[in-house]
Design an enzyme around this catalytic site. Structure first.
Site, PDB file in Angstrom:
ATOM      1  N   ASP A  39      -3.378   8.799   3.982  1.00 19.71           N
ATOM      2  CA  ASP A  39      -3.537   7.396   3.630  1.00 19.71           C
ATOM      3  C   ASP A  39      -4.878   7.271   2.925  1.00 19.71           C
ATOM      4  OD1 ASP A  39      -3.959   4.732   3.455  1.00 19.71           O
ATOM      5  OD2 ASP A  39      -3.366   4.272   5.505  1.00 19.71           O
ATOM      6  N   CYS A  76      -4.358   2.967  -4.725  1.00 20.48           N
ATOM      7  CA  CYS A  76      -3.633   3.751  -3.719  1.00 20.48           C
ATOM      8  C   CYS A  76      -2.499   4.552  -4.338  1.00 20.48           C
ATOM      9  CB  CYS A  76      -3.112   2.838  -2.614  1.00 20.48           C
ATOM     10  SG  CYS A  76      -2.119   1.475  -3.219  1.00 20.48           S
ATOM     11  N   HIS A 136       0.835  -1.192   0.000  1.00 22.34           N
ATOM     12  CA  HIS A 136       0.000   0.000   0.000  1.00 22.34           C
ATOM     13  C   HIS A 136       0.874   1.247   0.000  1.00 22.34           C
ATOM     14  CE1 HIS A 136      -3.408   2.480   0.672  1.00 22.34           C
ATOM     15  NE2 HIS A 136      -3.012   2.877   1.863  1.00 22.34           N
TER      16      HIS A 136
END
Lengths: 96, 409
Positions: free
Chosen positions: B317, B368, B300
Protein backbone atom coordinates in the site's frame (compact mmCIF):
# COMPACT_ATOMS: atom_id res chain seq x y z
CA UNK A 1 -39.00 -7.73 -69.32
CA UNK A 2 -39.62 -9.23 -65.94
CA UNK A 3 -37.26 -11.85 -64.55
CA UNK A 4 -38.42 -15.40 -64.76
CA UNK A 5 -40.22 -16.68 -61.64
CA UNK A 6 -37.93 -19.75 -61.39
CA UNK A 7 -34.95 -17.53 -60.51
CA UNK A 8 -36.84 -15.90 -57.61
CA UNK A 9 -37.68 -19.28 -56.22
CA UNK A 10 -34.08 -20.41 -56.54
CA UNK A 11 -32.86 -17.31 -54.59
CA UNK A 12 -35.20 -18.22 -51.77
CA UNK A 13 -33.73 -21.72 -51.69
CA UNK A 14 -30.15 -20.36 -51.54
CA UNK A 15 -31.00 -18.25 -48.43
CA UNK A 16 -28.99 -19.61 -45.47
CA UNK A 17 -30.98 -21.41 -42.84
CA UNK A 18 -31.48 -19.40 -39.60
CA UNK A 19 -28.48 -19.34 -37.22
CA UNK A 20 -28.67 -21.15 -33.90
CA UNK A 21 -29.61 -18.94 -30.98
CA UNK A 22 -27.23 -18.54 -28.01
CA UNK A 23 -28.24 -17.63 -24.51
CA UNK A 24 -26.00 -15.08 -22.76
CA UNK A 25 -26.08 -14.25 -19.09
CA UNK A 26 -25.09 -10.86 -17.68
CA UNK A 27 -23.97 -10.72 -14.06
CA UNK A 28 -23.20 -7.62 -12.08
CA UNK A 29 -21.90 -6.90 -8.62
CA UNK A 30 -25.37 -6.20 -7.26
CA UNK A 31 -26.23 -9.83 -7.90
CA UNK A 32 -28.55 -9.16 -10.84
CA UNK A 33 -28.77 -11.80 -13.54
CA UNK A 34 -30.07 -10.87 -16.95
CA UNK A 35 -30.55 -13.53 -19.63
CA UNK A 36 -30.75 -12.71 -23.26
CA UNK A 37 -31.08 -15.00 -26.23
CA UNK A 38 -29.67 -13.80 -29.52
CA UNK A 39 -28.08 -14.88 -32.74
CA UNK A 40 -24.35 -15.11 -33.23
CA UNK A 41 -24.37 -12.33 -35.78
CA UNK A 42 -26.54 -9.91 -33.80
CA UNK A 43 -25.03 -6.88 -32.23
CA UNK A 44 -24.09 -7.20 -28.57
CA UNK A 45 -25.84 -3.91 -27.93
CA UNK A 46 -29.01 -5.95 -27.58
CA UNK A 47 -27.64 -7.70 -24.47
CA UNK A 48 -26.53 -4.44 -22.99
CA UNK A 49 -29.90 -2.84 -23.58
CA UNK A 50 -31.56 -5.78 -21.91
CA UNK A 51 -29.27 -5.30 -18.93
CA UNK A 52 -29.93 -1.59 -18.67
CA UNK A 53 -33.66 -2.26 -18.84
CA UNK A 54 -33.36 -4.60 -15.85
CA UNK A 55 -31.05 -2.29 -13.89
CA UNK A 56 -32.72 1.10 -13.72
CA UNK A 57 -30.20 2.58 -11.28
CA UNK A 58 -27.33 2.09 -13.70
CA UNK A 59 -27.03 5.05 -16.00
CA UNK A 60 -27.42 4.03 -19.61
CA UNK A 61 -24.02 3.77 -21.20
CA UNK A 62 -22.04 3.82 -18.00
CA UNK A 63 -21.67 0.08 -17.69
CA UNK A 64 -18.69 -1.96 -18.79
CA UNK A 65 -19.14 -5.45 -20.14
CA UNK A 66 -16.35 -7.97 -19.89
CA UNK A 67 -16.12 -11.49 -21.14
CA UNK A 68 -13.84 -13.96 -19.40
CA UNK A 69 -12.47 -11.27 -17.19
CA UNK A 70 -10.24 -9.53 -19.66
CA UNK A 71 -12.01 -8.92 -22.97
CA UNK A 72 -14.08 -5.83 -23.12
CA UNK A 73 -17.21 -6.11 -25.19
CA UNK A 74 -18.58 -3.28 -27.23
CA UNK A 75 -22.08 -2.82 -28.50
CA UNK A 76 -21.07 -2.69 -32.11
CA UNK A 77 -19.51 -6.15 -32.01
CA UNK A 78 -21.14 -9.54 -32.35
CA UNK A 79 -20.77 -12.72 -30.29
CA UNK A 80 -19.10 -14.40 -33.25
CA UNK A 81 -16.20 -11.94 -33.17
CA UNK A 82 -15.28 -12.90 -29.63
CA UNK A 83 -16.17 -16.55 -29.88
CA UNK A 84 -19.00 -16.36 -27.38
CA UNK A 85 -20.83 -19.63 -26.92
CA UNK A 86 -24.11 -20.73 -25.49
CA UNK A 87 -24.46 -20.12 -21.73
CA UNK A 88 -21.49 -17.79 -21.59
CA UNK A 89 -21.38 -15.25 -18.78
CA UNK A 90 -20.77 -11.58 -19.31
CA UNK A 91 -19.65 -9.55 -16.31
CA UNK A 92 -20.94 -6.07 -15.97
CA UNK A 93 -19.28 -3.30 -13.96
CA UNK A 94 -20.31 0.19 -13.33
CA UNK A 95 -17.66 2.41 -14.80
CA UNK A 96 -16.01 4.78 -12.39
CA UNK B 1 -6.13 49.75 110.42
CA UNK B 2 -6.46 53.35 110.94
CA UNK B 3 -10.11 54.38 110.59
CA UNK B 4 -9.19 58.03 110.29
CA UNK B 5 -7.67 57.66 106.91
CA UNK B 6 -10.14 55.54 104.89
CA UNK B 7 -9.96 57.74 101.81
CA UNK B 8 -6.23 57.89 101.61
CA UNK B 9 -5.75 54.20 101.97
CA UNK B 10 -8.78 52.40 100.62
CA UNK B 11 -8.94 48.71 100.86
CA UNK B 12 -7.81 47.15 97.66
CA UNK B 13 -10.33 44.39 97.59
CA UNK B 14 -13.22 46.75 97.74
CA UNK B 15 -12.07 49.00 94.94
CA UNK B 16 -14.45 49.21 92.06
CA UNK B 17 -13.13 47.96 88.80
CA UNK B 18 -13.82 51.26 87.08
CA UNK B 19 -12.22 53.36 89.73
CA UNK B 20 -9.43 55.73 88.59
CA UNK B 21 -5.93 54.41 89.06
CA UNK B 22 -4.11 55.09 92.23
CA UNK B 23 -1.43 57.73 92.07
CA UNK B 24 1.99 56.19 92.32
CA UNK B 25 4.09 57.10 95.20
CA UNK B 26 7.20 58.89 94.25
CA UNK B 27 9.35 56.98 96.64
CA UNK B 28 8.16 53.62 95.47
CA UNK B 29 9.89 51.77 92.61
CA UNK B 30 8.40 52.89 89.29
CA UNK B 31 8.41 49.48 87.78
CA UNK B 32 9.27 45.91 88.68
CA UNK B 33 12.98 45.31 88.77
CA UNK B 34 15.82 47.04 86.99
CA UNK B 35 16.40 47.12 83.22
CA UNK B 36 19.00 44.37 83.51
CA UNK B 37 16.56 42.18 85.44
CA UNK B 38 13.83 42.89 82.92
CA UNK B 39 16.02 41.72 80.10
CA UNK B 40 16.80 38.55 81.91
CA UNK B 41 13.18 37.79 82.47
CA UNK B 42 12.18 38.31 78.81
CA UNK B 43 15.17 37.39 76.80
CA UNK B 44 13.27 37.35 73.45
CA UNK B 45 11.06 40.28 74.02
CA UNK B 46 12.94 42.79 71.89
CA UNK B 47 13.05 40.31 69.00
CA UNK B 48 9.42 39.24 69.08
CA UNK B 49 6.64 41.36 67.72
CA UNK B 50 3.91 42.43 70.06
CA UNK B 51 1.27 40.25 68.47
CA UNK B 52 3.47 37.15 68.60
CA UNK B 53 0.83 34.87 70.12
CA UNK B 54 -1.76 36.01 67.65
CA UNK B 55 -0.06 34.05 64.91
CA UNK B 56 -0.85 30.63 66.09
CA UNK B 57 -4.08 31.54 67.74
CA UNK B 58 -5.61 32.95 64.60
CA UNK B 59 -4.37 30.05 62.64
CA UNK B 60 -5.75 27.65 65.19
CA UNK B 61 -9.24 29.08 65.14
CA UNK B 62 -9.42 29.43 61.40
CA UNK B 63 -8.12 25.90 61.15
CA UNK B 64 -10.98 24.70 63.33
CA UNK B 65 -13.53 26.27 61.07
CA UNK B 66 -11.76 25.17 57.97
CA UNK B 67 -11.13 28.72 56.97
CA UNK B 68 -9.73 29.74 53.63
CA UNK B 69 -6.63 31.24 55.07
CA UNK B 70 -3.55 29.29 54.16
CA UNK B 71 -2.69 27.01 57.02
CA UNK B 72 0.90 28.07 56.93
CA UNK B 73 0.13 31.73 57.30
CA UNK B 74 1.29 32.32 60.85
CA UNK B 75 4.06 29.81 60.99
CA UNK B 76 5.36 30.62 57.54
CA UNK B 77 5.42 34.29 58.25
CA UNK B 78 7.18 33.69 61.49
CA UNK B 79 9.74 31.45 59.88
CA UNK B 80 10.40 33.97 57.14
CA UNK B 81 10.74 36.64 59.71
CA UNK B 82 13.16 34.56 61.79
CA UNK B 83 15.16 33.75 58.68
CA UNK B 84 15.40 37.40 57.82
CA UNK B 85 16.64 38.10 61.32
CA UNK B 86 19.15 35.30 61.32
CA UNK B 87 20.57 36.16 57.86
CA UNK B 88 23.92 37.75 57.67
CA UNK B 89 23.56 41.44 58.12
CA UNK B 90 25.80 42.26 55.22
CA UNK B 91 23.30 40.67 52.87
CA UNK B 92 20.48 42.94 53.90
CA UNK B 93 21.34 46.09 52.09
CA UNK B 94 19.98 49.55 52.37
CA UNK B 95 18.21 48.97 49.13
CA UNK B 96 15.99 46.33 50.68
CA UNK B 97 15.08 48.34 53.71
CA UNK B 98 14.50 51.34 51.50
CA UNK B 99 16.60 53.65 53.53
CA UNK B 100 19.59 53.77 51.25
CA UNK B 101 20.71 57.32 50.62
CA UNK B 102 24.26 57.04 49.35
CA UNK B 103 24.45 55.83 45.78
CA UNK B 104 28.10 54.96 45.95
CA UNK B 105 27.76 52.82 49.03
CA UNK B 106 24.71 51.09 47.69
CA UNK B 107 26.26 50.05 44.39
CA UNK B 108 29.32 48.66 46.06
CA UNK B 109 27.13 46.65 48.37
CA UNK B 110 25.14 45.37 45.36
CA UNK B 111 28.26 44.19 43.66
CA UNK B 112 29.44 42.36 46.67
CA UNK B 113 26.09 40.68 47.03
CA UNK B 114 25.90 39.65 43.38
CA UNK B 115 29.41 38.38 43.50
CA UNK B 116 28.58 36.39 46.60
CA UNK B 117 25.46 34.94 45.00
CA UNK B 118 27.29 34.04 41.81
CA UNK B 119 30.08 32.50 43.75
CA UNK B 120 27.55 30.35 45.61
CA UNK B 121 25.79 29.33 42.36
CA UNK B 122 29.02 28.63 40.53
CA UNK B 123 30.40 26.53 43.28
CA UNK B 124 27.16 24.50 43.38
CA UNK B 125 27.31 23.81 39.64
CA UNK B 126 30.93 22.91 39.62
CA UNK B 127 30.30 20.60 42.46
CA UNK B 128 27.30 18.79 40.87
CA UNK B 129 28.73 18.28 37.40
CA UNK B 130 31.82 16.27 38.12
CA UNK B 131 29.82 13.88 40.25
CA UNK B 132 27.74 12.21 37.59
CA UNK B 133 30.46 12.56 35.03
CA UNK B 134 32.80 10.77 37.28
CA UNK B 135 30.15 8.14 38.03
CA UNK B 136 29.45 7.65 34.33
CA UNK B 137 33.12 7.37 33.56
CA UNK B 138 33.54 4.76 36.21
CA UNK B 139 30.48 2.84 35.00
CA UNK B 140 31.85 2.86 31.50
CA UNK B 141 35.23 1.69 32.54
CA UNK B 142 33.66 -1.09 34.54
CA UNK B 143 31.06 -2.12 32.00
CA UNK B 144 32.76 -4.00 29.22
CA UNK B 145 29.41 -4.97 27.77
CA UNK B 146 29.53 -1.67 25.93
CA UNK B 147 32.60 -2.85 24.14
CA UNK B 148 30.86 -6.07 23.25
CA UNK B 149 27.98 -4.05 21.86
CA UNK B 150 30.36 -2.11 19.70
CA UNK B 151 31.83 -5.31 18.32
CA UNK B 152 28.37 -6.71 17.68
CA UNK B 153 27.35 -3.57 15.81
CA UNK B 154 30.41 -3.84 13.62
CA UNK B 155 29.72 -7.50 12.89
CA UNK B 156 26.10 -6.71 12.05
CA UNK B 157 27.15 -3.98 9.66
CA UNK B 158 29.52 -6.31 7.91
CA UNK B 159 26.77 -8.88 7.57
CA UNK B 160 24.38 -6.26 6.17
CA UNK B 161 26.99 -5.07 3.72
CA UNK B 162 27.24 -8.66 2.47
CA UNK B 163 23.48 -8.74 1.98
CA UNK B 164 23.41 -5.40 0.20
CA UNK B 165 25.93 -6.42 -2.40
CA UNK B 166 23.54 -8.58 -4.46
CA UNK B 167 21.07 -5.71 -4.46
CA UNK B 168 23.70 -3.43 -5.82
CA UNK B 169 24.45 -5.94 -8.53
CA UNK B 170 20.80 -5.86 -9.48
CA UNK B 171 20.76 -2.10 -9.45
CA UNK B 172 23.10 -2.00 -12.37
CA UNK B 173 20.11 -2.80 -14.47
CA UNK B 174 18.36 0.36 -13.28
CA UNK B 175 19.95 2.53 -15.93
CA UNK B 176 17.52 1.00 -18.39
CA UNK B 177 14.64 1.61 -16.01
CA UNK B 178 15.36 5.29 -15.67
CA UNK B 179 16.29 5.85 -19.27
CA UNK B 180 15.23 9.37 -20.16
CA UNK B 181 12.77 9.87 -22.96
CA UNK B 182 14.01 11.10 -26.28
CA UNK B 183 12.95 14.52 -27.48
CA UNK B 184 10.47 13.06 -29.94
CA UNK B 185 8.83 10.92 -27.32
CA UNK B 186 8.76 13.84 -24.94
CA UNK B 187 7.04 15.95 -27.54
CA UNK B 188 4.54 13.23 -28.35
CA UNK B 189 3.60 12.81 -24.71
CA UNK B 190 3.38 16.55 -24.23
CA UNK B 191 1.11 16.84 -27.25
CA UNK B 192 -1.19 14.18 -25.89
CA UNK B 193 -1.45 15.86 -22.54
CA UNK B 194 -1.96 19.37 -23.85
CA UNK B 195 -3.37 19.01 -27.35
CA UNK B 196 -6.62 20.69 -28.27
CA UNK B 197 -9.57 18.91 -29.75
CA UNK B 198 -12.46 16.83 -28.52
CA UNK B 199 -11.65 15.02 -25.30
CA UNK B 200 -13.37 11.88 -26.46
CA UNK B 201 -10.97 11.46 -29.35
CA UNK B 202 -9.50 7.96 -29.28
CA UNK B 203 -5.73 8.02 -29.08
CA UNK B 204 -4.91 4.33 -29.07
CA UNK B 205 -6.80 1.09 -29.28
CA UNK B 206 -5.42 -2.10 -27.84
CA UNK B 207 -6.82 -4.83 -30.09
CA UNK B 208 -6.54 -8.00 -27.98
CA UNK B 209 -8.26 -6.62 -24.93
CA UNK B 210 -10.37 -4.15 -26.88
CA UNK B 211 -9.39 -1.29 -24.60
CA UNK B 212 -9.41 2.10 -26.18
CA UNK B 213 -7.83 5.12 -24.61
CA UNK B 214 -9.37 8.47 -25.27
CA UNK B 215 -7.69 11.74 -24.58
CA UNK B 216 -10.03 12.28 -21.68
CA UNK B 217 -8.86 9.12 -19.98
CA UNK B 218 -5.31 9.85 -20.81
CA UNK B 219 -5.28 13.27 -19.26
CA UNK B 220 -6.74 12.37 -15.91
CA UNK B 221 -4.35 12.66 -13.04
CA UNK B 222 -5.23 9.38 -11.38
CA UNK B 223 -4.90 6.62 -13.93
CA UNK B 224 -8.36 5.19 -14.39
CA UNK B 225 -8.95 1.49 -14.44
CA UNK B 226 -8.69 1.35 -18.21
CA UNK B 227 -5.24 2.80 -18.22
CA UNK B 228 -4.22 0.41 -15.46
CA UNK B 229 -5.73 -2.57 -17.23
CA UNK B 230 -4.16 -1.59 -20.50
CA UNK B 231 -0.77 -1.22 -18.90
CA UNK B 232 -1.13 -4.62 -17.23
CA UNK B 233 -1.90 -6.11 -20.63
CA UNK B 234 1.20 -4.46 -21.99
CA UNK B 235 3.28 -5.88 -19.16
CA UNK B 236 1.96 -9.33 -19.96
CA UNK B 237 2.85 -8.90 -23.61
CA UNK B 238 6.29 -7.72 -22.64
CA UNK B 239 6.80 -10.82 -20.57
CA UNK B 240 5.69 -13.06 -23.43
CA UNK B 241 8.00 -11.18 -25.78
CA UNK B 242 11.08 -11.56 -23.60
CA UNK B 243 10.47 -14.44 -21.21
CA UNK B 244 14.08 -14.60 -20.13
CA UNK B 245 14.30 -11.05 -18.88
CA UNK B 246 11.17 -11.05 -16.79
CA UNK B 247 9.71 -13.37 -14.23
CA UNK B 248 6.74 -15.45 -15.22
CA UNK B 249 3.88 -13.55 -13.72
CA UNK B 250 0.17 -13.30 -14.00
CA UNK B 251 -1.40 -9.86 -13.90
CA UNK B 252 -5.01 -9.84 -12.83
CA UNK B 253 -6.90 -6.83 -14.00
CA UNK B 254 -8.57 -4.36 -11.74
CA UNK B 255 -11.94 -6.13 -11.89
CA UNK B 256 -10.66 -9.36 -10.47
CA UNK B 257 -10.64 -8.54 -6.80
CA UNK B 258 -13.94 -6.77 -7.04
CA UNK B 259 -15.53 -9.78 -8.68
CA UNK B 260 -13.93 -12.22 -6.28
CA UNK B 261 -14.53 -10.51 -2.98
CA UNK B 262 -16.95 -7.62 -3.35
CA UNK B 263 -19.95 -9.42 -4.82
CA UNK B 264 -23.26 -9.56 -3.07
CA UNK B 265 -22.37 -12.75 -1.22
CA UNK B 266 -18.82 -11.77 -0.34
CA UNK B 267 -16.20 -14.24 -1.42
CA UNK B 268 -17.28 -16.04 -4.55
CA UNK B 269 -14.87 -18.29 -6.38
CA UNK B 270 -17.31 -19.40 -9.07
CA UNK B 271 -17.61 -15.91 -10.51
CA UNK B 272 -13.93 -15.83 -11.42
CA UNK B 273 -13.49 -19.52 -12.09
CA UNK B 274 -13.53 -19.06 -15.84
CA UNK B 275 -11.05 -16.18 -15.83
CA UNK B 276 -7.98 -18.35 -15.65
CA UNK B 277 -8.67 -21.30 -17.89
CA UNK B 278 -5.71 -22.89 -19.57
CA UNK B 279 -7.41 -22.49 -22.91
CA UNK B 280 -7.52 -18.75 -22.41
CA UNK B 281 -4.21 -18.04 -20.71
CA UNK B 282 -2.04 -20.78 -22.14
CA UNK B 283 -0.63 -21.51 -18.68
CA UNK B 284 -1.81 -22.32 -15.20
CA UNK B 285 -1.48 -19.99 -12.28
CA UNK B 286 0.54 -22.59 -10.40
CA UNK B 287 3.33 -22.29 -12.94
CA UNK B 288 3.67 -18.57 -12.35
CA UNK B 289 6.30 -17.01 -10.21
CA UNK B 290 4.20 -14.15 -8.96
CA UNK B 291 0.56 -13.23 -9.24
CA UNK B 292 -0.38 -9.57 -9.00
CA UNK B 293 -3.80 -8.55 -7.80
CA UNK B 294 -4.68 -4.86 -7.86
CA UNK B 295 -7.00 -4.00 -5.02
CA UNK B 296 -9.24 -1.00 -5.29
CA UNK B 297 -10.24 0.69 -2.07
CA UNK B 298 -12.81 3.37 -2.88
CA UNK B 299 -10.36 5.94 -4.17
CA UNK B 300 -7.08 4.23 -3.51
CA UNK B 301 -5.11 1.55 -5.34
CA UNK B 302 -3.20 -1.11 -3.46
CA UNK B 303 -1.47 -4.22 -4.65
CA UNK B 304 -1.49 -7.77 -3.36
CA UNK B 305 1.14 -10.20 -4.56
CA UNK B 306 0.95 -13.97 -4.34
CA UNK B 307 4.42 -15.37 -4.55
CA UNK B 308 3.97 -18.96 -5.75
CA UNK B 309 7.63 -19.87 -5.50
CA UNK B 310 8.32 -18.59 -2.01
CA UNK B 311 4.79 -19.35 -0.84
CA UNK B 312 4.20 -15.93 0.59
CA UNK B 313 1.66 -13.18 0.34
CA UNK B 314 2.53 -9.56 0.16
CA UNK B 315 0.43 -6.47 0.50
CA UNK B 316 1.79 -3.20 -0.83
CA UNK B 317 0.00 0.00 0.00
CA UNK B 318 1.67 3.20 -1.10
CA UNK B 319 0.07 4.90 1.90
CA UNK B 320 1.60 2.34 4.22
CA UNK B 321 -1.60 0.52 5.12
CA UNK B 322 -2.18 -3.17 5.67
CA UNK B 323 -5.22 -5.37 5.05
CA UNK B 324 -5.07 -8.96 6.24
CA UNK B 325 -8.58 -9.54 4.98
CA UNK B 326 -7.43 -9.19 1.37
CA UNK B 327 -4.65 -11.68 1.88
CA UNK B 328 -6.97 -14.15 3.57
CA UNK B 329 -9.32 -13.94 0.59
CA UNK B 330 -6.47 -14.52 -1.83
CA UNK B 331 -5.23 -17.47 0.21
CA UNK B 332 -8.64 -19.04 -0.11
CA UNK B 333 -8.77 -18.20 -3.78
CA UNK B 334 -5.41 -19.63 -4.73
CA UNK B 335 -6.08 -22.85 -2.85
CA UNK B 336 -9.37 -23.35 -4.67
CA UNK B 337 -7.88 -22.27 -7.97
CA UNK B 338 -5.02 -24.75 -7.82
CA UNK B 339 -7.38 -27.50 -6.74
CA UNK B 340 -9.77 -26.73 -9.57
CA UNK B 341 -7.29 -26.26 -12.41
CA UNK B 342 -4.37 -28.49 -11.51
CA UNK B 343 -6.09 -30.88 -9.14
CA UNK B 344 -3.43 -30.35 -6.50
CA UNK B 345 -3.97 -29.59 -2.86
CA UNK B 346 -1.90 -26.84 -1.32
CA UNK B 347 -2.17 -25.57 2.20
CA UNK B 348 -2.14 -21.80 1.98
CA UNK B 349 -2.87 -21.33 5.65
CA UNK B 350 0.77 -22.02 6.42
CA UNK B 351 1.97 -19.43 3.92
CA UNK B 352 3.65 -16.43 5.41
CA UNK B 353 2.57 -12.87 5.05
CA UNK B 354 5.67 -11.13 3.85
CA UNK B 355 5.50 -7.70 5.39
CA UNK B 356 7.87 -5.20 3.84
CA UNK B 357 8.68 -2.13 5.81
CA UNK B 358 10.68 0.07 3.53
CA UNK B 359 8.56 0.22 0.42
CA UNK B 360 8.50 3.58 -1.33
CA UNK B 361 5.50 5.59 -0.17
CA UNK B 362 3.59 8.32 -1.91
CA UNK B 363 3.88 11.81 -0.54
CA UNK B 364 0.73 13.17 -2.14
CA UNK B 365 -2.85 12.12 -2.68
CA UNK B 366 -2.91 11.15 -6.33
CA UNK B 367 0.06 8.95 -7.16
CA UNK B 368 -1.27 5.67 -5.80
CA UNK B 369 -2.08 4.22 -9.22
CA UNK B 370 1.34 5.06 -10.55
CA UNK B 371 2.97 3.60 -7.45
CA UNK B 372 0.98 0.41 -7.90
CA UNK B 373 2.05 0.05 -11.52
CA UNK B 374 5.64 0.57 -10.55
CA UNK B 375 5.45 -1.95 -7.72
CA UNK B 376 4.24 -4.43 -10.32
CA UNK B 377 6.87 -3.39 -12.83
CA UNK B 378 9.77 -3.72 -10.41
CA UNK B 379 8.52 -6.95 -8.90
CA UNK B 380 8.02 -8.54 -12.31
CA UNK B 381 11.66 -7.77 -13.03
CA UNK B 382 12.66 -9.29 -9.73
CA UNK B 383 14.17 -6.03 -8.53
CA UNK B 384 13.93 -4.36 -5.19
CA UNK B 385 11.68 -1.33 -5.06
CA UNK B 386 14.31 1.30 -5.55
CA UNK B 387 12.31 4.32 -6.60
CA UNK B 388 10.99 7.32 -4.73
CA UNK B 389 8.28 9.89 -4.95
CA UNK B 390 10.47 12.19 -6.99
CA UNK B 391 10.70 9.60 -9.76
CA UNK B 392 6.96 9.69 -10.32
CA UNK B 393 6.99 12.55 -12.77
CA UNK B 394 9.34 10.61 -14.99
CA UNK B 395 7.34 7.41 -14.58
CA UNK B 396 4.18 9.20 -15.61
CA UNK B 397 5.73 10.37 -18.85
CA UNK B 398 7.31 7.02 -19.45
CA UNK B 399 4.07 5.15 -18.88
CA UNK B 400 2.25 7.58 -21.13
CA UNK B 401 4.80 6.91 -23.85
CA UNK B 402 4.49 3.18 -23.40
CA UNK B 403 0.74 3.31 -23.61
CA UNK B 404 0.84 5.47 -26.71
CA UNK B 405 3.20 3.03 -28.36
CA UNK B 406 1.31 0.03 -26.94
CA UNK B 407 4.60 -1.47 -25.95
CA UNK B 408 6.04 -1.63 -22.49
CA UNK B 409 9.79 -1.75 -22.14
Amino acid sequence: MSPPPEQDRRLGVVKPEPEPMIKLKVLDNEGRRVFHTMRMSDKLQAVMDAYYAKAPDVTYGSGTFMFDGSIRLRGSETPAEHGLQDDDVIDSYEDL
Amino acid sequence: MNPATPDLLPERRKRRFDAPPLPRRFDAPQSHGRPSQRRRRWPFSPLLPENFFAFDMGNFISGLFGGRRPKDDGLGFYKGWCDARSRDLTVITDEETGTGQHLLGRTTKDWSRKAALEAVKGSQRQKSEPFYKKALGEARRNDNRLEERGIKVRLEEERLAGIRKPYKAAEEDLSELFKPLTDEEEKEVHDCFHARGPSSKVLVLHEPSNIEVSKEKFQCLIPGRWLLNLYLELLKEREKREPKRFLKCHFFNTFFYKKLACGKNGYDYKSVKRWTTRRKLGYDLIECNKIFVPVHKDVHWCLAIINMKKNTFQYLDSLGGMDHNVLNMLARYIAEEVKDKSNEVIDTSSWQEDIVDDIPLQQNGWDCGMFMLKYIDFHSRGLSLSFRQKDMEYFRKRTAKEILKLRAD
